[in-house]
Design a protein around this motif. Structure first.
Motif, PDB file in Angstrom:
ATOM      1  N   ALA A  48      37.484  37.672  39.323  1.00 11.72           N
ATOM      2  CA  ALA A  48      37.221  39.006  39.986  1.00 11.72           C
ATOM      3  C   ALA A  48      38.310  39.263  41.012  1.00 11.72           C
ATOM      4  N   ALA A  51      40.280  42.709  40.365  1.00  7.84           N
ATOM      5  CA  ALA A  51      39.337  43.770  40.479  1.00  7.84           C
ATOM      6  C   ALA A  51      40.128  44.979  41.022  1.00  7.84           C
ATOM      7  N   TYR A  98      32.666  42.320  43.298  1.00  8.71           N
ATOM      8  CA  TYR A  98      34.228  42.156  42.824  1.00  8.71           C
ATOM      9  C   TYR A  98      34.954  42.785  43.688  1.00  8.71           C
TER      10      TYR A  98
END
Length: 202
Positions: A48, A51, A98
């Motif tokens: 993540a 992101a 995220y």
């Protein structure tokens, strides 16, 4: 300045397929998501922490696609587009943890700056379907680099509807696709007629 159409809707509802078919039938330039080619998509799938980079890349891709279309002589069509990348997916990733609040604010600034220099799409084609239809299609497409999950579909739908509430109704063509065949042969002629005024007005 060439006209710009954007196809919006939940993940798996058929945006990319309809975009390609409309482009072929109506003679439109295309700007597609390119999820396999994006440099941060695979990394984001694995962690993540990517992101923010992934979203910035998508924002810039969409802006670049719009610039090419707007500066050309042929109208164009995008699947998803800048609005969905910000109002839907960036907010989804924030709600899932995220993206931090600061990162979402950074994306808001980038989105606002891009829109200051790029006019909004002339019309949005909003594909809608029952939740079970979308879920089935989502599973059937089986994308290797899918970031959203089946469980995200209701939230994606809510985020999409929240954004569309602020879009003038005259700029939205809503199409139900529950019973539409894969080649969209039932709605393609109707949609071509509906987008003609936007193309002719340029």
């Amino acid at each position: 300045m060439a006209a710009l159409i954007t196809v919006v809707g939940n993940s798996g509802v058929g945006k990319s397929t309809l975009t390609r078919l409309l482009a072929q039938k109506a003679g439109l330039m295309t700007g597609l998501e390119q999820h396999q080619e994006r440099p941060f998509q695979k990394a984001f799938k694995q962690t993540a922490h990517q992101a923010l980079a992934n979203q910035v890349d998508y924002f810039l891709l969409r802006a670049e696609q719009e610039v090419v279309i707007r500066n050309g002589t042929q109208a164009g069509i995008l699947d998803g587009g800048l609005e969905m990348d910000f109002h839907v997916f960036s907010h989804l990733f924030h709600q899932k943890g995220y993206l931090s609040g600061q990162e979402l604010d950074l994306l808001r600034r980038l989105y606002a700056t891009l829109r200051q220099h790029l006019p909004d799409p002339d019309v949005y084609i909003h594909l809608t379907a029952r939740v079970e239809t979308i879920a089935r299609r989502f599973l059937e497409r089986d994308r290797e680099l899918e970031i959203a999950t089946l469980e995200d579909l209701p939230l994606l739908e809510a985020l999409l509807e929240r954004w569309l509430e602020n879009v003038p109704e005259r700029k939205v063509i809503r199409v139900k696709v529950d019973d539409e065949p894969a080649d969209h042969r039932l709605i393609l002629p109707i949609l071509i007629e509906k987008i003609k005024p936007y193309l002719e007005a340029r």
